[in-house]
Design an enzyme around this catalytic site. Structure first.
Site, short mmCIF file in Angstrom:
data_model
loop_
_atom_site.label_atom_id
_atom_site.label_comp_id
_atom_site.label_asym_id
_atom_site.label_seq_id
_atom_site.Cartn_x
_atom_site.Cartn_y
_atom_site.Cartn_z
N ASN A 37 1.00 -1.17 -0.11
CA ASN A 37 -0.09 0.00 -0.08
C ASN A 37 0.88 1.34 -0.05
OD1 ASN A 37 -2.34 1.11 -0.08
ND2 ASN A 37 -2.94 0.79 2.03
N HIS A 122 -14.67 -4.73 10.63
CA HIS A 122 -14.28 -3.44 11.19
C HIS A 122 -15.40 -2.54 11.24
CE1 HIS A 122 -9.77 -3.14 9.19
NE2 HIS A 122 -9.97 -4.56 9.77
N ARG A 147 -13.64 -5.84 15.20
CA ARG A 147 -12.80 -4.82 15.40
C ARG A 147 -13.43 -3.52 15.74
NH1 ARG A 147 -7.95 -2.40 11.92
NH2 ARG A 147 -9.64 -1.00 11.50
N TYR A 159 -6.56 6.80 12.74
CA TYR A 159 -6.95 5.52 12.17
C TYR A 159 -8.40 4.72 12.44
CZ TYR A 159 -6.56 0.87 10.82
OH TYR A 159 -6.70 -0.23 10.29
N ASP A 217 -7.32 -2.14 17.49
CA ASP A 217 -5.89 -1.74 16.62
C ASP A 217 -5.24 -0.51 17.23
OD1 ASP A 217 -4.74 -2.24 13.30
OD2 ASP A 217 -3.68 -1.73 15.15
N HIS A 219 -2.26 0.38 16.48
CA HIS A 219 -1.69 0.86 15.21
C HIS A 219 -0.36 1.65 15.47
CE1 HIS A 219 -1.98 1.93 10.82
NE2 HIS A 219 -2.89 0.95 10.98
N GLU A 243 -3.88 -4.95 19.00
CA GLU A 243 -3.22 -5.29 17.98
C GLU A 243 -2.18 -4.20 18.06
OE1 GLU A 243 -3.51 -4.99 13.07
OE2 GLU A 243 -5.27 -5.53 14.30
N GLU A 269 1.76 -7.04 11.23
CA GLU A 269 1.36 -6.83 9.86
C GLU A 269 2.63 -5.97 8.99
OE1 GLU A 269 -1.28 -2.90 9.69
OE2 GLU A 269 -2.05 -4.70 10.60
N ARG A 290 0.47 -11.65 13.04
CA ARG A 290 -0.40 -10.77 12.12
C ARG A 290 -0.11 -10.59 10.75
NH1 ARG A 290 -4.83 -9.09 11.12
NH2 ARG A 290 -4.82 -6.68 10.99
N HIS A 319 -3.15 -10.74 8.35
CA HIS A 319 -3.75 -9.68 8.16
C HIS A 319 -4.69 -9.67 6.92
CE1 HIS A 319 -2.09 -5.20 6.75
NE2 HIS A 319 -3.03 -5.24 7.67
N ASP A 323 -6.12 -3.55 1.35
CA ASP A 323 -4.85 -3.53 0.31
C ASP A 323 -4.26 -4.66 0.30
OD1 ASP A 323 -2.53 -3.04 2.93
OD2 ASP A 323 -4.48 -2.07 3.19
N GLU A 346 -8.85 -11.61 9.36
CA GLU A 346 -9.32 -10.31 9.23
C GLU A 346 -9.85 -10.30 7.84
OE1 GLU A 346 -7.92 -5.53 9.13
OE2 GLU A 346 -6.45 -7.05 9.06
N TRP A 409 1.92 6.57 12.39
CA TRP A 409 0.48 6.69 12.01
C TRP A 409 -0.22 5.38 12.23
CZ3 TRP A 409 -2.10 3.87 8.20
CH2 TRP A 409 -3.29 4.20 7.95
C1 CS2 Z 1 -4.57 -2.03 9.58
C2 CS2 Z 1 -4.66 -1.93 8.24
O1 CS2 Z 1 -6.13 -3.71 9.06
C3 CS2 Z 1 -5.45 -3.49 9.74
O2 CS2 Z 1 -4.99 -4.20 10.88
O3 CS2 Z 1 -3.61 -1.98 10.32
O4 CS2 Z 1 -5.69 -1.45 7.61
C4 CS2 Z 1 -3.30 -1.21 7.50
O5 CS2 Z 1 -3.43 0.25 8.19
C5 CS2 Z 1 -3.34 -0.77 6.32
O6 CS2 Z 1 -2.85 -2.31 5.70
C6 CS2 Z 1 -2.09 -0.03 5.68
O7 CS2 Z 1 -2.05 -0.22 4.46
MG MG Z 2 -3.49 -3.31 11.89
#
Ligand code: CS2
Ligand code: MG
Length: 409
Positions: A37, A122, A147, A159, A217, A219, A243, A269, A290, A319, A323, A346, A409
């Site tokens: 991504n 999500h 989630r 996020y 998450d 993140h 996560e 991830e 992940r 994951h 993307d 996921e 981020w």
């Molecule tokens: C995220 C992702 O799904 C998740 O757990 O962490 O959406 C992540 O932000 C994206 O894959 C980034 O490209």
């Molecule tokens: Mg994630």
């Protein structure tokens, strides 16, 4: 059998995807996902300019040998671009081998270890009523694990919240990469987040009860001690997992988190090889791996990683955001069905244009995914449809703290 062609197909239906299609002299084709991504073209170039010339004439059945050749002969190892490129080749070869064997890939990987693959979706909201609506909608869609991501008072964009200004407010599902010339800047404040989040989970538990598996998450945004505090504060709400609670380049950082909380931890991830997990797995510092098949060197490497994790009773949590293309998702599902130490998968659903480009045979029924029974991966790419959606530059956002410091981020 010999490889006679390898095509790198870049398309952008609902978002950018990089797909490798390998063709053999016996007319078999295999697909592999190489989508990274926000950096898609780097993998497309690595494949087209450096890897494809090495594949022509090779025996597609020699998957392990090809994996080792691509990993070691490059001299420069690991990293997201290299491992996504190797993953694309690896998965395409497994697709071909399973088609040649006339069976779905999971059968080649040892057969089914379960009837279905528990998936999580999500849900998100700017406030509690919106979050509750989003959870209800995902339950109606059939999800049995959710989630939870939420806005934080005082912050403009966070996020994982689908309906916030930066996503145009319309989406029910959160797509982080924006088709913009430059990355969007977002703001972050960990103390505000730590004050807000436990109350959200308390409200969700009060509304939906104690049984619904809930995930969150972090993140990569907290320091180890902040992550320890959050894990502890969330213990009463019995999370399935927390996560990416802290950046894990320094794997030892998780020792501090583990010392203070029993909230299950999921990480990986942004990892690309088993080496990124050595301390985390050997010291039992995580409970779920992940990684994505697409970002960790393919099925060949992921199986070894998950076998290593199994020795420590650590489970998979592959994951699966949008993307990861339908090809990458299908590869994950075949692995999910075959491995013993499966945890959860996921599953962010792709958009209609993507489903037009990638014809999929995997199913989602009553909370469970299944890869289907077609030979190979069970995904085919419609090249004419793909050609209608040319690549568009897109970037993931980035964060700055109130004082202007760049933050995870
Ligand atoms: C995220 C992702 O799904 C998740 O757990 O962490 O959406 C992540 O932000 C994206 O894959 C980034 O490209
Ligand atoms: Mg994630």
């Amino acid at each position: 059998m010999k490889i006679i062609a390898a095509d790198v197909i870049v398309t952008s239906p609902d978002r950018n995807f990089v797909t490798l299609r390998i063709t053999t002299d016996e007319g078999l084709t295999g697909l592999g996902d190489g989508t990274l991504n926000g950096r898609e073209l780097s993998v497309a170039s690595y494949l087209a300019d450096h890897v494809v010339p090495l594949l022509i004439g090779r025996d597609p059945h020699r998957i392990e040998d090809t994996w080792q050749f691509l990993y070691r002969s490059a001299y420069w190892r690991r990293g997201p671009v290299t491992m996504a490129a190797i993953a694309a080749v690896d998965v395409a070869l497994w697709d071909i081998k399973a088609k040649a064997a006339g069976m779905p890939l999971y059968q080649l990987l040892g057969g089914a270890s379960r009837n279905g693959i528990m998936a999580y979706g999500h849900a998100s909201g700017r406030d509690l009523p919106e979050l509750f609506d989003s959870i209800r909608r995902h339950l109606e869609m059939g999800y049995r694990s959710i989630r939870v991501q939420t806005s934080v008072p005082g912050l403009n964009a966070v996020y994982g919240v689908a309906s916030q200004p930066s996503t145009g407010g319309k989406r029910y599902d959160y797509e982080p990469a924006q088709r913009t010339a430059l990355p969007a800047e977002e703001d972050w404040d960990t103390r505000a987040y730590l004050r807000h989040l436990p109350g959200v989970f308390e409200a969700v538990r009060n509304e939906f009860g104690p049984e619904l598996p809930l995930l969150h998450d972090g993140h990569h945004r907290m320091t180890p001690i902040e992550a320890a505090r959050l894990g502890k504060a969330l213990e009463p709400y019995d999370l399935f997992w927390l996560e990416d609670c802290t950046p894990a380049e320094n794997q030892e950082a998780l020792r501090l988190v583990r010392r203070h909380t029993t909230t299950p931890l999921a990480i990986g991830e942004v990892f690309n090889t088993v080496w990124d997990y050595q301390t985390l797995i050997r010291e039992q510092l995580i409970d779920y791996v992940r990684s994505a098949v697409t970002h960790t060197g393919g099925i060949t490497a992921m199986r070894k990683l998950l076998d290593f994790a199994a020795q420590y009773q650590i489970k998979s949590g592959i994951h699966g955001p949008t993307d990861i293309s339908p090809v990458g998702m299908a590869a994950a599902l075949h692995l999910d069905l075959a491995i013993h130490n499966f945890g959860i998968q996921e599953y962010m659903q792709h958009g209609p244009a993507t489903n037009e480009v990638f014809r999929q045979s995997f199913t989602f029924t009553d909370g469970y995914l299944h890869p289907g029974e077609l030979p190979g991966l069970g995904v085919e790419l419609d090249e004419q449809a793909a050609a209608r959606f040319p690549y568009q530059p897109a970037y993931l956002p980035f964060n700055r703290l109130k004082d202007g410091t760049v933050h995870d981020w």
